[in-house]
Design a protein around this motif. Sequence first.
Motif, PDB file in Angstrom:
ATOM      1  N   LEU A 122       0.822  -1.205   0.000  1.00  0.00           N
ATOM      2  CA  LEU A 122       0.000   0.000   0.000  1.00  0.00           C
ATOM      3  C   LEU A 122       0.861   1.261   0.000  1.00  0.00           C
ATOM      4  CD1 LEU A 122      -2.770   1.323   0.101  1.00  0.00           C
ATOM      5  CD2 LEU A 122      -2.743   1.022   2.590  1.00  0.00           C
ATOM      6  N   SER A 123       1.875   1.298   0.851  1.00  0.00           N
ATOM      7  CA  SER A 123       2.733   2.481   0.912  1.00  0.00           C
ATOM      8  C   SER A 123       3.506   2.661  -0.396  1.00  0.00           C
ATOM      9  CB  SER A 123       3.694   2.403   2.101  1.00  0.00           C
ATOM     10  OG  SER A 123       4.503   1.254   2.038  1.00  0.00           O
ATOM     11  N   LYS A 124       3.959   1.590  -0.976  1.00  0.00           N
ATOM     12  CA  LYS A 124       4.684   1.654  -2.255  1.00  0.00           C
ATOM     13  C   LYS A 124       3.763   2.175  -3.361  1.00  0.00           C
ATOM     14  CE  LYS A 124       7.188  -1.262  -5.552  1.00  0.00           C
ATOM     15  NZ  LYS A 124       7.625  -2.621  -5.845  1.00  0.00           N
ATOM     16  N   VAL A 152       3.068   6.015  -2.929  1.00  0.00           N
ATOM     17  CA  VAL A 152       4.211   6.843  -3.309  1.00  0.00           C
ATOM     18  C   VAL A 152       4.412   6.835  -4.822  1.00  0.00           C
ATOM     19  CG1 VAL A 152       6.726   7.053  -3.110  1.00  0.00           C
ATOM     20  CG2 VAL A 152       5.342   6.676  -1.070  1.00  0.00           C
ATOM     21  N   GLN A 153       4.250   5.687  -5.453  1.00  0.00           N
ATOM     22  CA  GLN A 153       4.405   5.611  -6.911  1.00  0.00           C
ATOM     23  C   GLN A 153       3.286   6.360  -7.631  1.00  0.00           C
ATOM     24  OE1 GLN A 153       4.621   1.397  -7.701  1.00  0.00           O
ATOM     25  NE2 GLN A 153       6.855   1.380  -7.615  1.00  0.00           N
ATOM     26  N   GLN A 181       2.560   0.996  11.691  1.00  0.00           N
ATOM     27  CA  GLN A 181       3.500   0.420  10.736  1.00  0.00           C
ATOM     28  C   GLN A 181       3.288   0.996   9.344  1.00  0.00           C
ATOM     29  OE1 GLN A 181       2.998  -3.665   9.229  1.00  0.00           O
ATOM     30  NE2 GLN A 181       5.019  -4.096  10.125  1.00  0.00           N
ATOM     31  N   LEU A 182       2.041   1.162   8.925  1.00  0.00           N
ATOM     32  CA  LEU A 182       1.761   1.761   7.624  1.00  0.00           C
ATOM     33  C   LEU A 182       2.312   3.181   7.555  1.00  0.00           C
ATOM     34  CD1 LEU A 182       0.454   1.802   4.824  1.00  0.00           C
ATOM     35  CD2 LEU A 182      -1.673   2.503   5.934  1.00  0.00           C
ATOM     36  N   ALA A 183       2.122   3.947   8.609  1.00  0.00           N
ATOM     37  CA  ALA A 183       2.652   5.317   8.636  1.00  0.00           C
ATOM     38  C   ALA A 183       4.173   5.312   8.533  1.00  0.00           C
ATOM     39  CB  ALA A 183       2.204   6.022   9.913  1.00  0.00           C
ATOM     40  N   THR A 209       6.207   6.879   5.442  1.00  0.00           N
ATOM     41  CA  THR A 209       7.143   7.963   5.737  1.00  0.00           C
ATOM     42  C   THR A 209       8.504   7.716   5.099  1.00  0.00           C
ATOM     43  OG1 THR A 209       6.020   8.463   7.811  1.00  0.00           O
ATOM     44  CG2 THR A 209       8.282   9.241   7.591  1.00  0.00           C
ATOM     45  N   TYR A 210       9.071   6.527   5.288  1.00  0.00           N
ATOM     46  CA  TYR A 210      10.404   6.311   4.736  1.00  0.00           C
ATOM     47  C   TYR A 210      10.391   6.215   3.213  1.00  0.00           C
ATOM     48  CZ  TYR A 210      10.747   1.226   3.674  1.00  0.00           C
ATOM     49  OH  TYR A 210      10.630  -0.027   3.125  1.00  0.00           O
ATOM     50  N   LYS A 211       9.334   5.670   2.646  1.00  0.00           N
ATOM     51  CA  LYS A 211       9.261   5.588   1.179  1.00  0.00           C
ATOM     52  C   LYS A 211       8.990   6.959   0.566  1.00  0.00           C
ATOM     53  CE  LYS A 211       8.018   0.781   1.201  1.00  0.00           C
ATOM     54  NZ  LYS A 211       7.125  -0.281   0.864  1.00  0.00           N
ATOM     55  N   ALA A 212       8.214   7.792   1.243  1.00  0.00           N
ATOM     56  CA  ALA A 212       7.944   9.143   0.754  1.00  0.00           C
ATOM     57  C   ALA A 212       9.224   9.971   0.782  1.00  0.00           C
ATOM     58  CB  ALA A 212       6.860   9.802   1.595  1.00  0.00           C
TER      59      ALA A 212
END
Length: 161
Positions: A30-32, A35-36, A74-76, A80-83
């Motif tokens: 989801l985070s990936k 960001v993409q 964990q999602l946040a 955060t790191y991927k953003a």
Amino acid sequence: QAKGTKSAKRRLKKLSGRENRWMTDVNHRLSKTLVQKFGSNTLFVLEDLTGVSFERTDLPKALRNQNKSWAFYQLAQFLTYKARLNNSEVIEISAQYTSQRCPKCGTIKKSNRNHDLHEYHCSNCGYRSNDDRLGAMNIQLLGTQYISGQEQPKFELTTNA
């Protein structure tokens, strides 16, 4: 499990981490994807859910804790790191009044929200919407206030004297 055999213990150990691995995988994907999809120089605005309870007293005791196990923190962290790697930013804003505030006139009134129907109806201006949509609109407004220079945007209940 009740017999305590070696094979039963092996099976329980194998199952014990399955949900955590699944949730971690979902959060990574989801985070990936976020960001993409939104690219660089994006501001992601999340509600700070620290201390928010997802208690479900309408469920049987055995099922009540299932909603609490979702890894919002964990999602946040993943987002955060991927953003940051993509020149984007993540901020957490106060969740207070985001689902009670009318986006049209700014009235904050708890009774305007009907939890059972997932509906918001402003008694001041007549605005109607889904309560989740209303919350998203208010979170977007707080993100706009952050971009405009307000360091910790939040809604506050004002009393008219």
